[in-house]
Design an enzyme around this catalytic site. Structure first.
Site, PDB file in Angstrom:
ATOM      1  CB  THR A 134      15.833  21.636 -17.249  1.00 26.85           C
ATOM      2  OG1 THR A 134      15.344  22.155 -16.026  1.00 26.85           O
ATOM      3  CG2 THR A 134      16.787  22.659 -17.862  1.00 26.85           C
ATOM      4  CG  ASP A 135      11.380  23.092 -14.596  1.00 27.94           C
ATOM      5  OD1 ASP A 135      12.605  23.046 -14.386  1.00 27.94           O
ATOM      6  OD2 ASP A 135      10.525  22.810 -13.720  1.00 27.94           O
ATOM      7  CD  GLU A 136      16.912  24.530 -12.808  1.00 23.68           C
ATOM      8  OE1 GLU A 136      17.806  25.386 -12.798  1.00 23.68           O
ATOM      9  OE2 GLU A 136      16.833  23.626 -11.972  1.00 23.68           O
ATOM     10  CE1 TYR A 160      21.450  21.597 -15.926  1.00 27.16           C
ATOM     11  CE2 TYR A 160      19.644  22.769 -14.869  1.00 27.16           C
ATOM     12  CZ  TYR A 160      20.114  21.669 -15.571  1.00 27.16           C
ATOM     13  OH  TYR A 160      19.251  20.655 -15.929  1.00 27.16           O
ATOM     14  CE  LYS A 164      19.660  20.445 -20.230  1.00 31.95           C
ATOM     15  NZ  LYS A 164      20.139  19.115 -20.716  1.00 31.95           N
TER      16      LYS A 164
END
Ligand code: NAD
Ligand code: TDX
Length: 365
Positions: A134-136, A160, A164
C-alpha cells in the site's frame, strides 16, 4: 502453465484479481488460500468456483505447515500475496491481528517459498513471490509535497501501515539475502465490486441507500488517490510479467480527491440514477433520493480518526515508463460501474453487513 497461489483471494482486491487472472490466463491453475475472516467471502468467488483449473482452500497464512503442504501438493510456482488485515480503523482499535497476519503471516509464506523454491529438489523452473502492498507505508503528504515515489522513505503512521511496511521489508530481505525472486507493488486507495462496506466508498453507498448518516471524519479535507480495482489488478499483472526482480512499483490513479468531494460525487451520481429509475425508490424507500431529497443531506461530520494521514498521492512514473502501466477507468466511469454493481448486488452487501461488522461498529463507536 503456471500454478498460482492467491492468498486473500476471497477478499475485495484478491477476488477481483482471481476473476481478472482466470479470464486473462485460462491455462494457469489458480489456488486461493483464504482464512475467511469477516472481510473474506466465498461468494466473491462464486463465478469461478466450479472451474476445473480453480481450487479454494479455507486456511490461514499463520499455518506454515498447511502452506508448505499446499505448495508441494499443487507445485506452486507463483504466489500473489493479498491476505491481510486491511482496515486502518480496526488497526487502531485492535492491532494484534494486523501484526499476526500482515507480519508473521507474510513471513510464513516467505519461509515456505524459500524452502520449496530454493532449498528443495522440487523447485520449479521459475518462481515468483509478488507482494501486494500500500501507499500508506510512505506516511502522509502535505498539500504541496510531491507524490510518493519508490524512493520516498518509509514513514508508516497507523498500526496497519506499520505492519504492511514490516512485511515489505521482510519481502525485500528474502530477495537480498536468499535470492528469492520477489516483486512488490504499493498501490493507492482502491474501489469497486466486492469491497467490504467498512471502507469509505461502499459504506457511503450503502448508507445513502438505507437512509443512514454518512460519517465524514474531521473536516473531510483529507486527500486520497483513488483507483478502480481492475486497474490495480492489471498493474499487478504487469509487474509480475515485466517487473525487475527485487523491485517495487508504485501503482496509482493520478486521481486525488478530498473525502468530502468524493462523498458528494457519490451522492450526486446516486441521485441521478434514482431520478431515471422509479423502481429504485420502491426498493430503497429510506434513501433520500427516493423522496426527491439529495443524498448528501445525510452527510454528518464525526470525530476524526486517530493519527489520520492528511494526504496520499502516488507517482506511478516508474510503472508507466518500465511496464506501460496506465489506468483505464476514469473516476466517473469507475464510480458508475461501482454504483451499478452495488445496486445489482443488494443481497451481497446486505449479507456481508449482517455479520460481524455491525457488531464491531456498535462496540467501537
Ligand atoms: P480485504 O480486507 O478486503 O481482504 C483481505 C482478505 O484476506 C480476506 O479475504 C481475508 O479473509 C483474508 N485474510 C485475512 N487474514 C488472513 C489470514 N491470516 N490467512 C488467510 N487469509 C486471510 O483486503 P483488500 O482491500 O482486498 O486488500 C488486499 C491487499 O491489498 C492487502 O494486502 C492490502 O494491504 C492491499 N491494499 C489494499 C488497498 C485498498 O484500497 N483496499 C490499497 C492498496 C493495497
Ligand atoms: O466512514 C468513514 N469516513 C471517513 O471520513 C471512513 C470509513 C473513512 N473516512 C475517511 C478516512 C480516509 O481519509 O476516508 C478516507 C478513506 O478511508 P478508508 O476507506 O478507510 O481508506 P484508507 O484509510 O485511506 O485506507 C485504504 O487505502 C489504502 C485501505 O483501507 C487500505 O487497505 C489501503 O492500504
Amino acid at each position: 502453465m503456471r500454478s498460482v497461489m492467491v492468498t486473500g483471494g476471497a477478499g475485495f482486491i484478491g477476488a477481483n484479481f482471481v476473476h481478472y487472472w482466470i479470464d486473462r490466463y485460462p491455462d494457469d491453475r489458480l489456488i486461493v488460500l483464504d482464512a475467511l475472516t469477516y472481510a473474506g467471502n466465498q461468494a466473491n468467488l462464486e463465478p469461478v468456483q466450479k472451474q476445473a483449473n480453480f481450487r479454494f482452500v479455507h486456511g490461514n497464512i499463520l499455518d506454515r505447515a498447511l502452506i508448505s503442504t499446499l505448495m508441494r501438493e499443487e507445485g506452486i510456482d507463483t504466489i500473489v500475496h493479498f491476505a491481510a488485515e486491511s482496515h486502518v480503523d480496526r488497526s487502531i482499535h485492535e492491532p494484534d491481528a494486523f501484526i499476526q497476519t500482515n507480519v508473521i503471516g507474510t513471513h510464513n509464506l516467505l519461509m515456505a517459498a524459500r524452502e520449496l523454491w530454493l532449498d528443495s529438489d522440487k523447485a520449479p523452473a521459475a518462481h515468483r513471490f509478488h507482494h501486494v502492498s500500500t501507499d500508506e507505508v510512505y506516511g502522509s503528504l502535505r498539500a504541496d509535497d510531491a507524490a510518493f515515489t519508490e524512493a520516498t522513505p518509509y514513514a508508516p503512521n497507523s498500526p496497519y501501515a506499520a505492519s504492511k511496511a514490516s512485511s515489505d521489508h521482510l519481502v525485500r530481505s528474502y530477495h537480498h539475502t536468499f535470492g528469492l525472486e520477489v516483486t512488490t507493488s504499493n498501490c493507492s486507495n482502491n474501489y469497486g465490486p466486492y469491497q467490504f462496506p467498512e471502507k469509505l466508498i461502499p459504506l457511503m453507498i450503502v448508507n445513502a441507500l438505507t437512509g443512514q448518516p454518512l460519517p465524514i471524519y474531521g473536516d473531510g479535507k483529507n486527500i486520497r488517490d483513488w483507483l478502480y480495482v481492475t486497474d490495480h489488478c492489471r498493474g499487478i499483472d504487469l509487474v509480475i510479467s515485466k517487473g525487475r526482480l527485487g523491485a517495487t512499483y508504485n501503482i496509482g490513479g493520478n486521481n486525488e480527491w478530498q473525502n468530502i468531494d468524493i462523498v458528494k460525487q457519490v451522492c450526486a451520481s446516486l441521485d441521478s440514477i434514482f431520478a431515471g429509475n422509479e423502481e429504485l425508490s420502491t426498493r430503497f424507500p429510506d434513501a433520500p433520493a427516493a423522496k426527491g431529497r439529495k443524498s448528501e443531506s445525510l452527510i454528518t461530520f464525526v470525530k476524526d480518526r486517530l493519527g489520520h494521514d492528511w494526504r496520499y498521492a502516488i507517482d506511478a512514473t516508474l510503472a508507466t515508463s518500465e511496464l506501460g502501466y496506465a489506468p483505464r477507468q476514469s473516476f466517473e466511469t469507475g464510480i458508475e460501474l461501482t454504483l451499478n454493481w452495488m445496486l445489482e448486488n443488494e443481497n451481497w452487501w446486505r449479507a456481508v453487513m449482517d455479520g460481524s461488522y455491525r457488531d464491531w461498529i456498535s462496540k467501537n463507536y
